[in-house]
Design a protein around this motif. Structure first.
Motif, short mmCIF file in Angstrom:
data_model
loop_
_atom_site.label_atom_id
_atom_site.label_comp_id
_atom_site.label_asym_id
_atom_site.label_seq_id
_atom_site.Cartn_x
_atom_site.Cartn_y
_atom_site.Cartn_z
N VAL A 202 92.16 4.96 30.34
CA VAL A 202 92.27 5.66 28.82
C VAL A 202 91.84 7.04 28.90
CG1 VAL A 202 91.78 5.29 26.41
CG2 VAL A 202 92.10 3.19 28.17
N LEU A 203 92.70 8.06 28.75
CA LEU A 203 92.59 9.32 28.51
C LEU A 203 91.91 9.61 27.17
CD1 LEU A 203 95.19 11.08 30.67
CD2 LEU A 203 93.01 9.89 31.53
N ASN A 204 92.55 8.91 26.12
CA ASN A 204 92.23 9.29 24.72
C ASN A 204 92.55 8.08 23.86
OD1 ASN A 204 91.48 11.56 22.45
ND2 ASN A 204 93.36 10.28 22.01
N GLU A 205 91.48 7.77 23.07
CA GLU A 205 91.72 6.83 22.17
C GLU A 205 91.08 7.30 20.70
OE1 GLU A 205 92.21 1.86 21.57
OE2 GLU A 205 91.01 2.90 23.22
N ASP A 206 91.82 7.75 19.93
CA ASP A 206 91.32 7.91 18.52
C ASP A 206 90.88 7.01 17.75
OD1 ASP A 206 91.65 10.80 18.91
OD2 ASP A 206 93.59 10.52 18.23
N THR A 207 89.31 7.14 17.17
CA THR A 207 89.02 6.12 16.14
C THR A 207 88.89 7.00 15.06
OG1 THR A 207 86.55 6.62 16.79
CG2 THR A 207 87.59 4.69 17.65
N SER A 208 88.82 8.12 14.85
CA SER A 208 88.62 9.13 13.85
C SER A 208 89.32 10.25 14.19
CB SER A 208 87.29 9.68 13.35
OG SER A 208 86.61 10.27 14.44
N LEU A 209 89.91 11.14 13.14
CA LEU A 209 90.69 12.50 13.25
C LEU A 209 89.61 13.72 13.32
CD1 LEU A 209 93.92 11.51 11.28
CD2 LEU A 209 93.63 11.66 13.82
N PRO A 210 89.93 14.57 14.40
CA PRO A 210 89.01 15.84 14.44
C PRO A 210 89.64 16.51 13.46
CG PRO A 210 89.82 14.88 16.74
CD PRO A 210 90.26 14.37 15.63
N GLU A 211 88.56 17.43 12.70
CA GLU A 211 88.98 18.28 11.97
C GLU A 211 89.94 19.37 12.37
OE1 GLU A 211 85.69 20.05 9.77
OE2 GLU A 211 85.10 18.45 8.88
N SER A 212 89.71 19.84 13.80
CA SER A 212 90.58 20.73 14.46
C SER A 212 92.27 20.51 14.61
CB SER A 212 90.14 20.97 15.84
OG SER A 212 90.30 19.87 16.48
N ARG A 213 92.36 19.22 14.19
CA ARG A 213 93.79 18.99 14.36
C ARG A 213 94.48 18.96 12.92
NH1 ARG A 213 94.36 12.92 17.55
NH2 ARG A 213 92.89 13.60 19.02
N GLY A 214 93.88 19.20 11.84
CA GLY A 214 94.23 19.39 10.52
C GLY A 214 94.66 17.97 9.95
N CYS A 215 95.93 17.83 9.58
CA CYS A 215 96.57 16.47 9.22
C CYS A 215 97.69 16.14 10.19
CB CYS A 215 96.97 16.36 7.76
SG CYS A 215 95.60 16.85 6.72
N PRO A 216 97.41 15.58 11.36
CA PRO A 216 98.48 15.10 12.49
C PRO A 216 99.33 14.05 12.03
CG PRO A 216 96.55 14.17 13.25
CD PRO A 216 96.23 14.97 11.64
N LEU A 217 100.98 14.09 12.18
CA LEU A 217 101.73 13.07 11.60
C LEU A 217 102.27 12.41 12.76
CD1 LEU A 217 103.42 15.38 8.84
CD2 LEU A 217 101.57 13.74 8.63
N ALA A 218 102.36 13.01 13.95
CA ALA A 218 103.10 12.56 15.14
C ALA A 218 102.61 13.22 16.68
CB ALA A 218 104.51 12.71 14.87
N TYR A 219 102.97 12.56 17.51
CA TYR A 219 102.58 13.17 18.72
C TYR A 219 103.71 12.77 19.90
CZ TYR A 219 97.66 12.84 16.63
OH TYR A 219 96.84 12.97 15.71
N ARG A 220 103.80 13.59 21.01
CA ARG A 220 104.41 13.30 22.05
C ARG A 220 103.80 14.04 23.05
NH1 ARG A 220 109.85 14.68 21.39
NH2 ARG A 220 110.12 15.17 23.36
N VAL A 221 104.10 13.33 24.43
CA VAL A 221 103.67 13.85 25.78
C VAL A 221 104.74 15.16 26.18
CG1 VAL A 221 103.35 13.49 28.23
CG2 VAL A 221 102.74 11.70 26.54
N GLU A 222 103.96 16.24 26.08
CA GLU A 222 104.90 17.42 26.35
C GLU A 222 105.03 18.09 27.55
OE1 GLU A 222 106.33 21.58 26.02
OE2 GLU A 222 104.40 21.05 26.81
N ARG A 223 103.71 17.86 28.35
CA ARG A 223 103.79 18.25 30.00
C ARG A 223 102.49 17.84 30.48
NH1 ARG A 223 104.70 24.67 29.95
NH2 ARG A 223 105.23 24.21 27.52
N ILE A 224 102.49 17.75 31.85
CA ILE A 224 101.35 17.64 32.55
C ILE A 224 101.37 18.67 33.68
CG2 ILE A 224 102.55 15.83 34.09
CD1 ILE A 224 99.72 14.59 34.61
N VAL A 225 100.24 19.35 33.91
CA VAL A 225 100.01 20.19 34.95
C VAL A 225 98.80 19.72 36.07
CG1 VAL A 225 99.47 22.75 35.27
CG2 VAL A 225 100.48 21.85 33.22
N THR A 226 99.15 19.90 37.26
CA THR A 226 98.22 19.27 38.10
C THR A 226 97.72 20.37 39.12
OG1 THR A 226 100.09 18.58 39.94
CG2 THR A 226 98.97 16.92 38.06
#
Length: 261
Positions: A202-226
């Protein structure tokens, strides 16, 4: 940065600036009502994989202000390296409206250059060297792609039978007192997992929203860099694109999740 000149209407100036933008770029007129989409530039990893950096930039919806935001992350701990992030927005009305011409390309180039100078010392200290492979990229314009799942070969030298790397994202309603206070009740958090070498992490599992995100409405996996350093563990950075509540519609921004493979 300066404040608005006394006696001038912010609403009128914003409307004129948006109008000049649409006249200059008529094909973007329909897209403008959907907020603004930041562009991302990967600055890459340090050679040893200890640090990762990227920039997002664009023209802010509503105000028309150009902005640049540079993030430097401690990869193993998945957190910002202070004084990152470097957040710069040009609100100089005289400069933006010089000659009565709104030139978004020139304005964005100027603010990016200024912000890069501010971040340069930290980029040098962390030895960001442009290292890394974009193993998977899922832009919003690729309509047949899955925004919630990505399966990639983590490196160039990949042979049949070797371990794939799979990312899965689930978003869910998660309220924010700040956002609810301005009548936005459909904010969301997300859970991101990585399956690699038979293990699910599990890389991320939100239980609260950080203020830095503002008011997030949706997400998508955009890219991965290795990145596979010669002397150190392999590392990754996942960029998540999120829709946030904006002035003219959802704005699109990025957040990074980093770690060791």
């Amino acid at each position: 940065m300066t404040h608005l000149q006394p006696g001038l209407s912010l609403l009128l100036k914003t409307a004129l600036r948006c109008l000049s933008f649409l006249l200059a770029f008529p094909l973007l007129a329909s897209a403008a009502i959907a907020g603004d989409t930041a562009k991302a530039e990967i600055l890459g990893f340090s050679k040893d994989g200890a640090y990762f950096a990227f920039e997002q930039y664009g023209i802010q919806d509503g105000s028309g202000f150009p902005y640049s935001e540079i993030f430097v992350l401690d990869v193993a701990n998945d957190r910002w390296v202070k004084p990152s992030p470097f957040l710069l927005r040009n609100q100089n009305e005289d400069e933006i409206e010089a000659g009565g011409i709104f030139d978004p390309d020139a304005l964005v180039t100027a603010v990016r250059s200024e912000n890069r100078e501010k971040a340069q010392q930290l980029l040098q200290t962390t030895r960001i060297a442009g290292k890394g492979l974009t193993a998977g990229h899922n832009p919003r314009t690729e309509l047949n792609s899955d925004p919630f799942r990505m399966v990639v070969a983590p490196r160039d030298f990949f042979r049949p039978g070797e371990d794939e790397l799979e990312l899965n994202l689930n978003e869910y309603l998660l309220t924010s007192d700040t956002c609810a206070g301005i009548k936005i009740d459909d904010t969301r958090g997300f859970r991101l997992t990585m399956t690699y070498k038979g293990q699910i992490r599990v890389l991320n599992e939100d239980t609260s929203l950080p203020e830095s995100r503002g008011c997030p409405l949706a997400y998508r996996v955009e890219r991965i860099v290795t990145h596979f350093p010669e002397d150190g563990p392999p590392v990754y950075a996942v960029l998540i694109q999120m829709d946030t509540h904006g002035f003219e519609g959802p704005d699109r921004r990025y957040l990074a999740i980093t770690g060791q493979l």
